[in-house]
Every structure is written in structure tokens, then in C-alpha cells.
Design an enzyme around this catalytic site. Sequence first.
Site, PDB file in Angstrom:
ATOM      1  N   LYS A  83      -0.038   1.045 -17.824  1.00 42.09           N
ATOM      2  CA  LYS A  83       0.412   0.616 -16.677  1.00 42.09           C
ATOM      3  C   LYS A  83       1.529  -0.334 -16.602  1.00 42.09           C
ATOM      4  O   LYS A  83       1.184  -1.476 -17.313  1.00 42.09           O
ATOM      5  CB  LYS A  83      -0.839   0.332 -15.738  1.00 42.09           C
TER       6      LYS A  83
HETATM    7  O1  G3P Z   1      -5.984   0.266  -9.609  1.00 49.17           O
HETATM    8  C1  G3P Z   1      -5.209  -0.035  -8.868  1.00 49.17           C
HETATM    9  C2  G3P Z   1      -5.869  -0.189  -7.394  1.00 49.17           C
HETATM   10  O2  G3P Z   1      -6.311   1.097  -7.096  1.00 49.17           O
HETATM   11  C3  G3P Z   1      -6.367  -1.368  -6.854  1.00 49.17           C
HETATM   12  O3  G3P Z   1      -7.247  -1.148  -5.625  1.00 49.17           O
HETATM   13  O4  G3P Z   1      -8.610  -2.007  -4.125  1.00 49.17           O
HETATM   14  O5  G3P Z   1      -7.490  -3.648  -5.691  1.00 49.17           O
HETATM   15  O6  G3P Z   1      -6.202  -2.751  -3.713  1.00 49.17           O
HETATM   16  P1  G3P Z   1      -7.514  -2.643  -4.739  1.00 49.17           P
END
Ligand code: G3P
Length: 215
Positions: A83
Site C-alpha cells: 500500500k
Molecule cells: O484500510 C483503509 C481504510 O479502509 C480505513 O478505514 O474506517 O479508518 O476510515 P477507516
Amino acid sequence: MRIFMDTANIDEIRRGAAMGVVDGVTTNPTLVAKEGVEYRDRVLEICDVVDGPISAECVSTTVDALVEEARRVAAWHPNVVVKIPIGEVGLQAIRRVSAEGIKVNTTLVFSANQALLAARAGATYVSPFIGRLQDAGQDGIEVIREIVAILETYHLPTQVLAASIRGPRDVTESALAGAHIATVPPAVLFQMVHHPLTDVGIQRFLADAAKYTPV
Ligand code: G3P
């Protein structure tokens, strides 16, 4: 649409994988920090449970360092996808490591233009963060729709990975918008299976099945 799990919790990943519908896993530094484990160790454990793309995040801040880190992380396991956050530094790194055959998941994508640039740089996946867009009062699903349309129009092979999913409805809308993958937190995955009318229906069938001789 393929389903990935967005977590570094190995028990939840085992539970999801047992359902037979988990195609991959995405992790990030925040998710791994919550588990109190070393990043590489946890990614290798995940690779033993799920035979599919497993995203692991790079955190270097210069192009050369990102490229070196991406090479190291990609070497952990053949299923590891690195990533890399979108940005000027990120784009240069994506271009270089993608040219070497390393699969990149471009993260922290919040606009169609960011996704287009990542796709042109050779990224395998782009991850629009729809929940964080919605938190900021923007339409995350519309961003997915735009990205999908652009990639299709220009025959770019990059896949759209809907991320920052907050609820089951986000998964449905991502699918309708054409996302190739949704990465879902465990709680959302387990919610997706259930419906109260299914539970009621099962209870009724069980009660009626008790009225005849079991087959
Ligand atoms: O993995 C990245 C992403 O899905 C993070 O989500 O919930 O931290 O906005 P969030």
C-alpha cells in the site's frame, strides 16, 4: 465483486475465511498497532489463513525510501500487495515499483483524479476511502462511480477497491457503482450475512419441521 476483510485481527480473519467468501485482506498501520504485534509477523499469519491479495502499508516519506520499503514488504510473501499513499512522492514510487512487477494498492484516495493518476502510474488497485469522504460531507459512492467510469473508458486495468466501509449499505452501493472489490471491517462482514426475517423464517421452519418425522 470480490470481498476483502479490512482488519489485522487474526481471529476475525479466521472467522471470515471460514465463511468461504473472503478473497483477500487489507491492513494499515492503525489496524496493526491495535493488535500489538509486529507488522511482518501478522501479515505472514494472515497469508497462512487467506490465499489471496494481502495489503501491507509502506510508511516511508521519500521516493527512494518508499521504493526500498516496497521491495522489502513485497518480498515477505508472494501474495503481499504494497500500500502506497497517493501524492507526488507516492506516484513516483508507484511507477517505479509497478514497473518491477510489484503489486500496489494506492491508498488514501479521495478523488477520481487521484485514482486516474495512480492508474496511469501502473497501480494494481486504487482505494477510495468512502467512509471518510462521507464523514466530510462528500459522496463517496459518486467518487467510486467516477473512477470506475474513467478506468473503463480508457481501458485501464487498475481495480477499484472500495475502502473505509462503515456499514452493509456501503457494500451494496459500492457494488452497484461498479467497484471490483470492497474491503469490509469484520463487524460489517458478519452483519451482511444476517437479516431479521431470515432468523424468524428459520425458527418457523424448525418449529414446523418438528411436526413430521425427520428425514
Ligand atoms: O484500510 C483503509 C481504510 O479502509 C480505513 O478505514 O474506517 O479508518 O476510515 P477507516
